[in-house]
Design an enzyme around this catalytic site. Structure first.
Site, PDB file in Angstrom:
ATOM      1  CB  CYS A  86     -16.025   2.522  13.404  1.00  0.00           C
ATOM      2  SG  CYS A  86     -16.444   1.492  14.821  1.00  0.00           S
ATOM      3  NE  ARG A 143      -6.590 -31.489   1.319  1.00  0.00           N
ATOM      4  CZ  ARG A 143      -7.073 -30.487   2.025  1.00  0.00           C
ATOM      5  NH1 ARG A 143      -6.704 -29.259   1.763  1.00  0.00           N
ATOM      6  NH2 ARG A 143      -7.923 -30.702   2.994  1.00  0.00           N
ATOM      7  CE  LYS A 167       1.205 -33.195   7.726  1.00  0.00           C
ATOM      8  NZ  LYS A 167       1.453 -32.137   6.779  1.00  0.00           N
ATOM      9  CB  CYS A 219     -13.399   0.404  17.085  1.00  0.00           C
ATOM     10  SG  CYS A 219     -13.072  -0.179  15.411  1.00  0.00           S
ATOM     11  CG  ASP A 229      -2.001  -1.061   1.107  1.00  0.00           C
ATOM     12  OD1 ASP A 229      -2.200  -1.556  -0.021  1.00  0.00           O
ATOM     13  OD2 ASP A 229      -2.622  -1.404   2.127  1.00  0.00           O
TER      14      ASP A 229
HETATM   15  S1  IVH Z   1      -2.075 -39.140   4.931  1.00  0.00           S
HETATM   16  C1  IVH Z   1      -6.854 -38.595   4.989  1.00  0.00           C
HETATM   17  N1  IVH Z   1       0.510 -39.267   4.851  1.00  0.00           N
HETATM   18  O1  IVH Z   1      -0.283 -33.768   4.790  1.00  0.00           O
HETATM   19  C2  IVH Z   1      -5.621 -37.769   4.857  1.00  0.00           C
HETATM   20  N2  IVH Z   1      -0.494 -37.171   4.369  1.00  0.00           N
HETATM   21  O2  IVH Z   1      -1.868 -32.260   6.725  1.00  0.00           O
HETATM   22  C3  IVH Z   1      -4.508 -38.637   4.447  1.00  0.00           C
HETATM   23  N3  IVH Z   1       1.089 -35.409   3.785  1.00  0.00           N
HETATM   24  O3  IVH Z   1      -3.059 -33.286   2.732  1.00  0.00           O
HETATM   25  C4  IVH Z   1      -3.217 -37.939   4.475  1.00  0.00           C
HETATM   26  N4  IVH Z   1       2.900 -36.619   3.964  1.00  0.00           N
HETATM   27  O4  IVH Z   1      -0.786 -33.589   1.612  1.00  0.00           O
HETATM   28  C5  IVH Z   1      -0.553 -38.470   4.705  1.00  0.00           C
HETATM   29  N5  IVH Z   1       2.799 -39.544   4.783  1.00  0.00           N
HETATM   30  C6  IVH Z   1       1.740 -38.758   4.639  1.00  0.00           C
HETATM   31  C7  IVH Z   1       1.852 -37.412   4.262  1.00  0.00           C
HETATM   32  C8  IVH Z   1       0.705 -36.642   4.146  1.00  0.00           C
HETATM   33  C9  IVH Z   1       2.423 -35.433   3.673  1.00  0.00           C
HETATM   34  C10 IVH Z   1       0.236 -34.227   3.578  1.00  0.00           C
HETATM   35  C11 IVH Z   1      -0.944 -34.452   2.688  1.00  0.00           C
HETATM   36  C12 IVH Z   1      -2.149 -34.021   3.488  1.00  0.00           C
HETATM   37  C13 IVH Z   1      -1.516 -33.160   4.535  1.00  0.00           C
HETATM   38  C14 IVH Z   1      -2.378 -33.136   5.781  1.00  0.00           C
END
Ligand code: IVH
Length: 706
Positions: free
Chosen positions: A432, A149, A128, A429, A47
């Site tokens: 406002c 997704r 993960k 606020c 901005d």
């Molecule tokens: S299982 C029903 N396994 O984490 C959901 N997810 O925070 C099943 N992800 O949208 C997900 N590694 O994109 C699963 N080993 C793993 C994963 C994993 C990364 C991601 C996935 C999911 C997100 C959820």
């Protein structure tokens, strides 16, 4: 640098150069924000630059450029990918941070399944991956669709791009006829470094981290660009399958491996929470040497028949959890505290920080939660940070946990400037001027201006058009803000009369900043597309306090149609009576949420505004669970006594899935009482009222679940 020169002192040549620079910087920032979802500067900085550009143009009107940032509202949204509806929703995972959360996760599952503490219960544990999820649909062994997704129900069709990824086979042999493989697309550290080096050589902007690089590379409209980007894929699950892959999660992973997919080699079977936590620690130790980013460990119940029994909450499975790694930390200076007014009037303090990198991302803002948090106490009067308060000028510790907004954890008193004063939280606020009141028991101070507060109105509109809400292409936060400022859109209903009011020959809209004939036409089309909307989305879009996405979907599935819902809200107006009880009876709806919902739906001004909106819409009925052939659909059941074959929670979930309502007490409205051993007064009352009473075996036989 010209940036430092005040506008009044710029020479004409300097002004011309500065306008060129600002056009470039702002165009890039706009694209980063709107198209790439990767903002490169804060809104405030954006901005400020835009204001500087406008000031220079005001002083030198002749120098205004054809591509002046003043004429642009926002970049076009990423266009071009077709949408794909997932045949089985893509869900997310509940998060845990502490070892105790994992012990509780295991205990919760045991309670639900009615397993004792000592009964064996195995879980898989796997990294993960910090990338983006992708669903690959194979029919007769051929990859037919790859979709991101998206919002979980509908994603972007990126099939051509997926075909360029070496880890994704184009065809597989020996698989079920229909098989949707789900997994994570990611980029390795080495490939990420090399890609950024190439970007730098070409003068292109480097990617902030491997996740952004992977997302940016997969979402290329030109698949040849994706092909040149080294993406990888780990399979971790599945969606629709025409035949089961295996009897266990581990077996299914092995099967996916045999079919030619990469599965994570660190996936291990663990018995119980202690083994899970040990494995977590091991993965955490090896984290830096894996060669790709991970942000935690995922645990899943191994036995797929147990997974099926456990089922899902609104957006997450009961049978899995993500155990996230601790947040990353950094120290920086607190430059200022600003107050933002949210859509429910809450005054939220925001820390403006000296820029600092936390976990690979530059952080300039962080939340300070509320006035107590700044003062160093919690809502119950206990001490936070041993009572240390936070002051402007302080040296503060910033952390990020997962993808959530950065937070301030601590303050270094040894570095406090001598003139720092305790922060005084405003009592009016800032937007406002209305009184900002803190109700007893509430941790936040709220603007009492209601609908007269422009900040609340704008925030509600921003929420209304946000991605999980109406998600109208070309109408994002920036655009509704501009429309609000000019008085064209004051409430959601106005969006749907925009064309009638201003679309005349498109002339009026066309004359607005940043809108051409095509973008105006596209906007009206995008608005028209949303005249038909799902029940859960519209409910979520209203931005009612405590009614989030999950709750909206639960409520929509419970009431089915908008008409039934609004009639029920009207009957529950007094916060008592059968419709009130029915609302409280929905699993996941508590008293606080129910009160907020009923009050919002029955407050006359709010309701009038909602009715004005729905007058323009066709609200689709929510898909109630498929209960055709269910002997208990629409019936009200009560469980009492001890159930021996399944727990109360499972029985209730199953009854609800079959379209029944489960009540806590017996009344004339009860259709059926399921009484286990030890049933007492409820069974007696049912008999008195002439209600059918059956035992657990008869119940299981009735619902076909022996
Ligand atoms: S299982 C029903 N396994 O984490 C959901 N997810 O925070 C099943 N992800 O949208 C997900 N590694 O994109 C699963 N080993 C793993 C994963 C994993 C990364 C991601 C996935 C999911 C997100 C959820």
């Amino acid at each position: 640098m010209s940036e430092e020169i005040a506008v009044e002192r710029l020479t004409e040549a300097q002004a011309r150069a500065e306008l060129a620079r600002l056009a470039d910087v702002l165009a890039r920032a706009n694209a980063a924000y709107h198209v790439e979802d990767a903002p490169v500067m804060s809104d405030a900085a954006f901005d400020a630059l835009k204001a500087r550009n406008a000031a220079i143009e005001a002083r030198f009107p002749a120098l205004k450029r054809a591509d002046s940032p003043s004429d642009q509202v926002g970049a076009a949204p990423a266009e071009g990918f077709a949408k794909t509806r997932h045949s089985v929703r893509m869900l997310s995972l509940a998060n845990a941070f502490e070892a105790e959360d994992i012990v509780e996760f295991d205990a919760r599952i045991r309670r639900y399944l009615g397993l004792s503490d000592s009964a064996p219960l195995a879980y898989t544990s796997e990294p993960k991956i910090d990338g983006l999820s992708l669903s690959l649909r194979y029919e007769a062994g051929h990859l037919v669709t790859a979709a991101t997704r998206g919002d979980g129900e509908t994603g972007e069709n990126v099939t051509a791009n997926a075909h360029t990824i070496a880890d994704i086979p184009a065809w597989i042999e020996g698989a079920p006829d229909i098989l949707e493989v789900r997994g994570e697309v990611y980029m390795s550290h080495a490939d990420f470094e090399a890609l950024n080096a190439r970007q730098a050589e070409r003068g292109d902007k480097p990617f902030a981290n491997p996740r952004n690089a992977a997302a940016g590379s997969l979402r290329q409209l030109d698949a040849t660009i994706t092909a040149a980007r080294p993406l990888r894929f780990f399979a971790y699950g599945w969606g629709e399958t025409s035949a089961p892959l295996a009897a266990t999660q581990m077996g299914a992973m092995a099967r996916l491996g045999d079919l030619g997919f990469q599965t994570n080699p660190l996936t291990t079977l663990c018995n119980g929470p202690t083994a899970l936590i040990d494995h977590y620690r091991k993965i955490e130790q090896d984290r830096a040497t894996l060669g790709y980013d991970i942000d935690g460990v995922v645990y899943k119940v191994n036995d797929l028949s147990l997974q099926a029994r456990l089922g899902f909450r609104a957006t997450t499975p009961r049978w899995a959890i993500a155990h996230k790694f601790p947040a990353e930390l950094a120290w920086t200076r607190l430059v200022a505290i600003d107050i933002q007014v949210g859509r429910t009037g809450a005054l939220s303090p925001v820390a403006r920080l000296g820029p600092v990198t936390v976990g690979g991302v530059v952080v300039r803002n962080a939340t300070l939660h509320n006035e107590d948090y700044i003062a160093g106490r919690d809502s119950k009067g206990g001490l936070i940070r041993e009572g240390r308060d936070i002051r402007v000028g302080d040296w503060v510790q910033v952390y990020r946990a997962g993808d959530v907004i950065p937070k301030i954890a601590d303050v270094d008193l040894s570095k406090r400037p001598a003139d720092a004063t305790p922060y005084r939280f405003p009592e009016t606020c800032p937007e406002c001027g209305s009184e900002a009141r803190r109700e007893p028991g509430d941790s936040v101070r709220r603007c009492m201006g209601g609908l007269i507060c422009p900040a609340q109105a704008v925030e509600r509109l921003k929420h209304f058009v946000s991605r999980a809400a109406f998600d109208i292409e070309g109408l994002g936060a920036k655009q509704v803000e501009a429309f609000y400022r000019d008085g064209w859109i004051r409430e959601p209903a106005d969006i749907f009369t925009l064309e009638a009011r201003y679309g005349q020959g498109l002339q009026q809209l066309k004359n607005r900043e940043g809108w051409g004939e095509k973008s105006a036409k596209n906007l009206f089309e995008a608005i028209d597309e949303k005249r038909k909307i799902s029940f859960s989305r519209i409910l979520f879009s209203l931005g009612i306090r405590h009614v989030g996405e999950q709750a909206s979907s639960l409520i929509a599935r419970h009431y089915g149609t908008w008409a039934e819902f609004t009639a029920a809200m009207d009957s529950a107006r007094a916060l008592q009576g059968p419709e009130w009880e029915r609302l409280l009876g929905i699993d996941g709806v508590g008293e606080v949420m129910a009160t907020s919902l009923v009050q919002a739906m029955t407050e006359p001004h709010e309701r009038a505004s909602i009715d004005r909106l729905t007058a323009h819409l066709e609200v689709e009925a929510a898909a109630r669970p498929d209960t055709s052939g269910s002997p208990v659909a629409g019936k009200t059941l009560v469980f009492t006594g001890t159930l021996e074959k399944m727990t109360r929670a499972e029985a209730k979930a199953r009854a609800e899935a079959l379209g029944a309502k489960v009540a806590g007490s017996v009344s004339a409205r009860t259709d059926l009482l399921i009484a286990g051993p030890g049933a007492g007064s409820k069974a007696k009352k049912a008999v008195e009222l002439g209600i059918e009473v059956i035992d657990e075996d008869a119940w299981l036989a009735l619902v076909g679940a022996q």
